[in-house]
Write an enzyme that holds these catalytic residues in place. Structure first.
Site, mmCIF file in Angstrom:
data_model
loop_
_atom_site.group_PDB
_atom_site.id
_atom_site.type_symbol
_atom_site.label_atom_id
_atom_site.label_comp_id
_atom_site.label_asym_id
_atom_site.label_seq_id
_atom_site.Cartn_x
_atom_site.Cartn_y
_atom_site.Cartn_z
ATOM 1 N N TYR A 142 0.909 -1.073 -0.322
ATOM 2 C CA TYR A 142 -0.038 0.182 -0.450
ATOM 3 C C TYR A 142 0.825 1.660 -0.122
ATOM 4 O O TYR A 142 0.252 2.119 -0.286
ATOM 5 C CB TYR A 142 -0.536 0.586 1.623
ATOM 6 C CG TYR A 142 -1.816 -1.373 1.556
ATOM 7 C CD1 TYR A 142 -3.390 -0.764 0.805
ATOM 8 C CD2 TYR A 142 -1.248 -2.408 2.088
ATOM 9 C CE1 TYR A 142 -4.192 -1.654 0.632
ATOM 10 C CE2 TYR A 142 -2.338 -3.229 1.972
ATOM 11 C CZ TYR A 142 -3.676 -2.998 1.166
ATOM 12 O OH TYR A 142 -4.816 -3.841 1.682
ATOM 13 N N LYS A 192 5.038 -14.700 4.498
ATOM 14 C CA LYS A 192 4.710 -15.862 2.770
ATOM 15 C C LYS A 192 6.496 -15.421 2.522
ATOM 16 O O LYS A 192 7.212 -15.283 2.026
ATOM 17 C CB LYS A 192 4.610 -14.778 1.557
ATOM 18 C CG LYS A 192 4.197 -15.819 0.330
ATOM 19 C CD LYS A 192 2.972 -17.009 0.161
ATOM 20 C CE LYS A 192 3.293 -17.492 -1.193
ATOM 21 N NZ LYS A 192 2.668 -19.255 -0.796
ATOM 22 N N ASP A 224 -1.172 -18.843 2.404
ATOM 23 C CA ASP A 224 -1.638 -19.834 1.966
ATOM 24 C C ASP A 224 -2.543 -20.926 2.290
ATOM 25 O O ASP A 224 -3.494 -20.943 2.486
ATOM 26 C CB ASP A 224 -1.429 -20.430 0.543
ATOM 27 C CG ASP A 224 0.654 -20.947 1.116
ATOM 28 O OD1 ASP A 224 0.978 -19.858 2.245
ATOM 29 O OD2 ASP A 224 1.076 -21.382 -0.623
ATOM 30 N N ASP A 248 -5.582 -7.548 5.548
ATOM 31 C CA ASP A 248 -6.926 -6.689 5.076
ATOM 32 C C ASP A 248 -7.913 -7.764 4.454
ATOM 33 O O ASP A 248 -8.602 -7.860 4.889
ATOM 34 C CB ASP A 248 -6.715 -5.828 3.421
ATOM 35 C CG ASP A 248 -8.275 -4.843 3.647
ATOM 36 O OD1 ASP A 248 -9.094 -5.034 3.543
ATOM 37 O OD2 ASP A 248 -7.186 -4.465 2.291
ATOM 38 N N ASP A 252 -11.512 -9.657 6.168
ATOM 39 C CA ASP A 252 -12.606 -9.957 5.445
ATOM 40 C C ASP A 252 -13.294 -11.517 5.532
ATOM 41 O O ASP A 252 -14.176 -12.145 5.365
ATOM 42 C CB ASP A 252 -13.158 -9.717 4.616
ATOM 43 C CG ASP A 252 -13.398 -8.115 4.107
ATOM 44 O OD1 ASP A 252 -12.566 -7.239 4.822
ATOM 45 O OD2 ASP A 252 -13.648 -8.001 2.651
#
Ligand code: NAD
Length: 366
Positions: A142, A192, A224, A248, A252
């Site tokens: 970001y 990751k 993952d 983020d 969700d």
């Protein structure tokens, strides 16, 4: 006590749910004898329409001079495809977080047992889930530079840069460790590191910082695998720390455990939760343009965000609990917005759901 609260409703359902959270805070102030001074300011698409920028200086200054920020959500089809990337509503939130140093995003995921039937995940899998996701908020793709888009002889091309410094990782891991100390003392770092060099550094720094917290049981999981485990085995997690993008997306995903994204609150802080520092409080959901203006958005995520505001920025723990208990009691009495409705429940709109919560705060039925 007297406190200044900036109210940034934003776009689409943002102002609808924020207005209800504000009403809840007014009920709290009346019951507990506090003086909350609310000041509203435009942000996101609303600010673009009003003054041509997503985060006007006046709005930022108001936030700087407040004890806490009650935030709704920003964005919508009218503005999201603006060809100038810096003139999209979402930039306002990135600038606010960066300008105010709000690097620690706390996202509690604790599904209500009463809503077990609303999750597509089996009740026996969800039962007992109580996770605090600590999302790093001012780094990652970001914010990394360069961020650009250009045309090459082969066609269009765009670059976002993933960037994390040792300092950025260490401070978010410390927040997570301190929170783990107040909970079950288990910390999971989601990375990751098998593919990204930034997450190699992340993992190294996590191990170094956690060495200062020998009482915390640390584990690492690849992103993952986490994406699968969060919905298949959520009770194995206590505090989860991860980067901006993963945090983020995975919160969700975690909202399906709760039954609706309209239920999950968040707090964005500039350090450890001390109970006396500026923070920004917002639902984890977006501006939900598909249901805006219909009066059906679930206000619970916004109301629970107001409870976090009371706890983390105003130091009003008793008041925060009163709000949380009033929400539980309202759900217990069978009131449901459309997103969590089920047979036998009383379906209500945004306003009425909040009114039920307020009634329970005002009558001390919490
Ligand atoms: P969204 O979270 O707005 O909506 C996803 C789905 O969840 C929709 O079906 C919506 O109706 C539903 N939903 C969301 N909040 C709800 C609520 N309170 N009650 C009931 N249902 C609810 O995500 P999206 O559709 O991908 O994004 C819409 C806009 O929001 C975009 O412009 C996006 O950029 C923006 N956005 C803003 C924020 C923010 O302000 N922090 C975060 C995410 C997305």
């Amino acid at each position: 006590m007297s406190f200044k609260i900036a109210v940034l409703g934003g776009d689409c359902v943002g102002p609808e749910v924020t207005a209800e959270a504000q009403r809840v805070l007014v009920a709290v102030s009346k019951r507990f004898g506090h003086d909350f001074l609310f000041t509203e300011a435009p942000v996101g698409g609303a600010a673009l329409d009003a003054v041509g920028v997503p985060l006007p200086d006046e709005t930022l200054n108001l936030c700087r001079n407040s004890d806490a920020i009650l935030f709704g959500s920003i964005g919508g089809p009218r503005w999201d495809d603006n060809s100038r990337f810096d003139l999209r509503p979402g930039q306002a939130l990135l600038s606010l977080r960066e300008s105010l140093g709000l690097f620690a995003n706390l996202r509690p995921v604790k599904p209500y047992p009463l809503l077990a039937d609303k999750s597509p995940v089996r009740p026996e899998v969800v039962r007992g889930t109580d996770i605090m996701v600590v999302r790093e908020l001012t780094g990652d793709v970001y914010f990394g530079q360069p961020k650009k888009r250009w045309v090459t002889p082969e066609g269009r091309r765009a670059v976002d840069t993933m960037d994390y410094s040792e300092r950025e990782i260490a401070r978010i891991v410390r927040v997570a460790c301190e929170l783990a100390r107040q909970r079950k003392k288990r910390l999971t770092s989601v990375d990751k590191s098998n593919a990204l060099i930034t997450y190699r550094l992340w993992k190294e720094v996590v191990i170094e910082v956690c060495a200062e917290y020998p009482d915390i049981e640390l584990s690492h999981i690849l992103a993952d695998n986490f994406a699968m485990q969060i919905v298949s085995n959520p009770t194995r997690f206590d505090v989860v720390v991860t980067g901006n993008l993963f945090g983020d997306i995975f919160t969700d995903e975690a909202s399906v455990l709760a039954g609706s994204i309209g239920l999950l609150p968040s707090a964005s802080l500039a350090g450890l939760p001390t109970g006396r520092a500026l923070g920004l409080y917002e639902p984890i959901h977006g501006s939900a343009p598909d249901i805006a203006g219909k009066g059906i958005a679930n206000p619970i995520a916004a109301i629970l965000s107001a409870a976090l505001l009371l706890r983390y920025s105003l130091g009003l723990e008793k008041e925060a609990r009163a709000v949380e208990h009033a929400v539980s009691a309202t759900l217990g009495a069978g009131y449901r917005t459309a997103d969590i409705a089920s047979p036998g429940s009383t379906q209500v709109g945004t306003r009425e759901m909040a009114r039920q919560v307020i009634d329970r705060i005002s009558t001390k039925e919490d």
